[in-house]
Design an enzyme around this catalytic site. Sequence first.
Site, PDB file in Angstrom:
ATOM      1  N   ILE A  98     -28.946   4.437 -44.111  1.00 38.33           N
ATOM      2  CA  ILE A  98     -28.935   4.149 -45.550  1.00 38.33           C
ATOM      3  C   ILE A  98     -29.880   2.993 -45.888  1.00 38.33           C
ATOM      4  CG2 ILE A  98     -27.449   3.229 -47.392  1.00 38.33           C
ATOM      5  CD1 ILE A  98     -25.128   4.893 -46.057  1.00 38.33           C
ATOM      6  N   ASP A 126     -30.439 -11.171 -36.032  1.00 35.40           N
ATOM      7  CA  ASP A 126     -29.096 -10.709 -35.669  1.00 35.40           C
ATOM      8  C   ASP A 126     -28.077 -11.356 -36.614  1.00 35.40           C
ATOM      9  OD1 ASP A 126     -26.657 -10.069 -34.588  1.00 35.40           O
ATOM     10  OD2 ASP A 126     -27.248 -10.491 -32.513  1.00 35.40           O
ATOM     11  N   SER A 167     -17.303   1.547 -48.930  1.00 35.57           N
ATOM     12  CA  SER A 167     -17.110   2.926 -48.440  1.00 35.57           C
ATOM     13  C   SER A 167     -15.896   3.527 -49.129  1.00 35.57           C
ATOM     14  CB  SER A 167     -16.866   2.875 -46.933  1.00 35.57           C
ATOM     15  OG  SER A 167     -16.384   4.107 -46.458  1.00 35.57           O
ATOM     16  N   TYR A 213     -11.814  -0.940 -40.047  1.00 35.42           N
ATOM     17  CA  TYR A 213     -13.072  -0.700 -40.787  1.00 35.42           C
ATOM     18  C   TYR A 213     -12.765  -0.652 -42.287  1.00 35.42           C
ATOM     19  CZ  TYR A 213     -17.170   1.917 -42.498  1.00 35.42           C
ATOM     20  OH  TYR A 213     -18.281   2.333 -43.202  1.00 35.42           O
ATOM     21  N   LYS A 220     -14.129  -2.880 -45.582  1.00 36.06           N
ATOM     22  CA  LYS A 220     -14.806  -2.297 -46.753  1.00 36.06           C
ATOM     23  C   LYS A 220     -14.031  -2.616 -48.035  1.00 36.06           C
ATOM     24  CE  LYS A 220     -18.284  -0.947 -44.488  1.00 36.06           C
ATOM     25  NZ  LYS A 220     -19.613  -1.462 -44.770  1.00 36.06           N
ATOM     26  N   VAL A 256     -21.962  10.159 -45.112  1.00 35.73           N
ATOM     27  CA  VAL A 256     -23.414  10.305 -45.289  1.00 35.73           C
ATOM     28  C   VAL A 256     -24.015  10.620 -43.921  1.00 35.73           C
ATOM     29  CG1 VAL A 256     -25.529   9.097 -45.967  1.00 35.73           C
ATOM     30  CG2 VAL A 256     -23.373   8.572 -47.132  1.00 35.73           C
ATOM     31  N   THR A 311     -25.944   9.980 -41.190  1.00 33.47           N
ATOM     32  CA  THR A 311     -26.724   8.927 -40.527  1.00 33.47           C
ATOM     33  C   THR A 311     -26.228   8.841 -39.093  1.00 33.47           C
ATOM     34  OG1 THR A 311     -25.133   7.163 -40.955  1.00 33.47           O
ATOM     35  CG2 THR A 311     -26.799   7.537 -42.660  1.00 33.47           C
ATOM     36  N   TYR A 349     -15.499  17.788 -49.115  1.00 27.99           N
ATOM     37  CA  TYR A 349     -16.565  17.322 -50.013  1.00 27.99           C
ATOM     38  C   TYR A 349     -17.044  18.467 -50.909  1.00 27.99           C
ATOM     39  CZ  TYR A 349     -16.759  12.936 -47.534  1.00 27.99           C
ATOM     40  OH  TYR A 349     -16.431  11.718 -47.033  1.00 27.99           O
TER      41      TYR A 349
HETATM   42  N1  LIG Z   1     -22.890   6.768 -42.880  1.00 25.20           N
HETATM   43  C1  LIG Z   1     -21.798   6.893 -43.595  1.00 25.20           C
HETATM   44  O1  LIG Z   1     -21.159   7.958 -43.632  1.00 25.20           O
HETATM   45  C2  LIG Z   1     -21.317   5.731 -44.442  1.00 25.20           C
HETATM   46  C3  LIG Z   1     -20.333   5.985 -45.403  1.00 25.20           C
HETATM   47  C4  LIG Z   1     -19.864   4.934 -46.183  1.00 25.20           C
HETATM   48  C5  LIG Z   1     -20.364   3.659 -46.009  1.00 25.20           C
HETATM   49  N2  LIG Z   1     -21.304   3.426 -45.067  1.00 25.20           N
HETATM   50  C6  LIG Z   1     -21.805   2.058 -44.907  1.00 25.20           C
HETATM   51  O2  LIG Z   1     -23.177   2.042 -45.209  1.00 25.20           O
HETATM   52  C7  LIG Z   1     -23.845   1.051 -44.418  1.00 25.20           C
HETATM   53  C8  LIG Z   1     -25.000   1.693 -43.667  1.00 25.20           C
HETATM   54  O3  LIG Z   1     -24.487   2.742 -42.861  1.00 25.20           O
HETATM   55  P1  LIG Z   1     -25.445   3.684 -41.984  1.00 25.20           P
HETATM   56  O4  LIG Z   1     -24.737   4.960 -41.826  1.00 25.20           O
HETATM   57  O5  LIG Z   1     -26.818   3.611 -42.504  1.00 25.20           O
HETATM   58  O6  LIG Z   1     -25.361   2.916 -40.569  1.00 25.20           O
HETATM   59  P2  LIG Z   1     -26.313   3.008 -39.295  1.00 25.20           P
HETATM   60  O7  LIG Z   1     -27.247   4.166 -39.379  1.00 25.20           O
HETATM   61  O8  LIG Z   1     -25.415   2.878 -38.115  1.00 25.20           O
HETATM   62  O9  LIG Z   1     -27.156   1.658 -39.458  1.00 25.20           O
HETATM   63  C9  LIG Z   1     -26.526   0.430 -39.347  1.00 25.20           C
HETATM   64  C10 LIG Z   1     -27.546  -0.652 -39.607  1.00 25.20           C
HETATM   65  O10 LIG Z   1     -26.911  -1.928 -39.441  1.00 25.20           O
HETATM   66  C11 LIG Z   1     -27.767  -2.751 -38.651  1.00 25.20           C
HETATM   67  N3  LIG Z   1     -26.986  -3.730 -37.909  1.00 25.20           N
HETATM   68  C12 LIG Z   1     -25.877  -3.518 -37.169  1.00 25.20           C
HETATM   69  N4  LIG Z   1     -25.499  -4.658 -36.556  1.00 25.20           N
HETATM   70  C13 LIG Z   1     -26.392  -5.606 -36.926  1.00 25.20           C
HETATM   71  C14 LIG Z   1     -26.558  -6.986 -36.619  1.00 25.20           C
HETATM   72  N5  LIG Z   1     -25.734  -7.622 -35.766  1.00 25.20           N
HETATM   73  N6  LIG Z   1     -27.571  -7.673 -37.193  1.00 25.20           N
HETATM   74  C15 LIG Z   1     -28.439  -7.035 -38.019  1.00 25.20           C
HETATM   75  N7  LIG Z   1     -28.344  -5.738 -38.354  1.00 25.20           N
HETATM   76  C16 LIG Z   1     -27.339  -5.026 -37.804  1.00 25.20           C
HETATM   77  C17 LIG Z   1     -28.477  -1.768 -37.713  1.00 25.20           C
HETATM   78  O11 LIG Z   1     -29.718  -2.294 -37.261  1.00 25.20           O
HETATM   79  P3  LIG Z   1     -30.043  -2.779 -35.765  1.00 25.20           P
HETATM   80  O12 LIG Z   1     -29.245  -1.949 -34.821  1.00 25.20           O
HETATM   81  O13 LIG Z   1     -31.530  -2.573 -35.670  1.00 25.20           O
HETATM   82  O14 LIG Z   1     -29.664  -4.214 -35.773  1.00 25.20           O
HETATM   83  C18 LIG Z   1     -28.733  -0.602 -38.665  1.00 25.20           C
HETATM   84  O15 LIG Z   1     -29.925  -0.795 -39.368  1.00 25.20           O
HETATM   85  C19 LIG Z   1     -22.783   0.462 -43.489  1.00 25.20           C
HETATM   86  O16 LIG Z   1     -22.323  -0.736 -44.041  1.00 25.20           O
HETATM   87  C20 LIG Z   1     -21.685   1.524 -43.500  1.00 25.20           C
HETATM   88  O17 LIG Z   1     -20.426   0.951 -43.242  1.00 25.20           O
HETATM   89  C21 LIG Z   1     -21.808   4.434 -44.267  1.00 25.20           C
END
Ligand SMILES: NC(=O)c1ccc[n+]([C@@H]2O[C@H](COP(=O)([O-])OP(=O)(O)OC[C@H]3O[C@@H](n4cnc5c(N)ncnc54)[C@H](OP(=O)(O)O)[C@@H]3O)[C@@H](O)[C@H]2O)c1
Length: 253
Positions: free
Chosen positions: A21, A64, A144, A157, A161, A190, A192, A214
């Site tokens: 995202i 980080d 979320s 989790y 949120k 989503v 990802t 959904y």
């Molecule tokens: N995917 C879903 O279905 C969904 C649904 C609802 C809400 N969300 C929320 O949307 C957001 C993005 O989700 P996503 O699915 O895009 O997740 P993702 O693909 O797992 O990406 C997570 C991101 O967080 C970064 N991250 C994790 N730990 C970190 C750290 N210690 N320091 C800096 N960056 C860090 C990772 O980068 P690096 O590993 O490069 O550090 C990565 O860019 C999250 O907050 C998630 O809870 C996701």
Amino acid sequence: MINPLDLTGKTVMITGASKGIGRATAIYLSRLGARIAAVARDAEQLAKTLSLADSGNHHAFPFDLSDVEKIPAWMKEVAQATGPLYGLVHSAGVVFNRPLKVLSYKNIADMQRINVDAAILLTKGFKQTGVYEKEGSSIVYLSSTAALKGKPALAAYSATKGALISLARTLAVELAADHVRVNCLCPGLVRTQMAAELNDILPRENLDKLEDEYPLGIGSPEDVAYAAAFLLSPAARWITGTALVLDGGYTAA
Ligand SMILES: NC(=O)c1ccc[n+]([C@@H]2O[C@H](COP(=O)([O-])OP(=O)(O)OC[C@H]3O[C@@H](n4cnc5c(N)ncnc54)[C@H](OP(=O)(O)O)[C@@H]3O)[C@@H](O)[C@H]2O)c1
């Protein structure tokens, strides 16, 4: 013709911009004219995000976020390189799908640190003199639907949120006098890497069941990017303290 989502000349920091995202949001905001400050740990993937963005004076800041106490000082350095920030999208997040029986305190602390503590310290960092644009700015946290609807194995989790929704409401009131708007997005599932990890642990029939929940199907990272752009944009200038649900009808069904 006017574009109500126009972000030309505005600098937006996006955490979690190395994938999912956060990456889609960085790319879409660049198409709206924003200058991107992309944050995550993986420098190579951040560079890839910026290579996919529309051309502009973008920057990558590998960092980080678990070093939460260092965030405000680091954000001063970021703003020295980019100029004052108009927006912040906190998309970095961590999820451990663990039933209570096997959920460790370390799992809980790791999620709390990145999902919530970093959000607070990023906002504190943003609010420093010289770091944010005083004429009006906008912060978006990635919450979320897990905060709104119960699902097994997601208790800790979901709690992180839910905390983001409370945080946005409170800071929206506290920061309104300084023209800083604070909102949450609450996406459903989503596609990802985070969602793929859920797929890995769910049996096939459970995954199909999940998709059935959904009405408009499972979302894409771009669906969330569009909503982030709206909340950041001047078109949302009267919106603060809200939690915008985007879930293809999941919570309505
Ligand atoms: N995917 C879903 O279905 C969904 C649904 C609802 C809400 N969300 C929320 O949307 C957001 C993005 O989700 P996503 O699915 O895009 O997740 P993702 O693909 O797992 O990406 C997570 C991101 O967080 C970064 N991250 C994790 N730990 C970190 C750290 N210690 N320091 C800096 N960056 C860090 C990772 O980068 P690096 O590993 O490069 O550090 C990565 O860019 C999250 O907050 C998630 O809870 C996701």
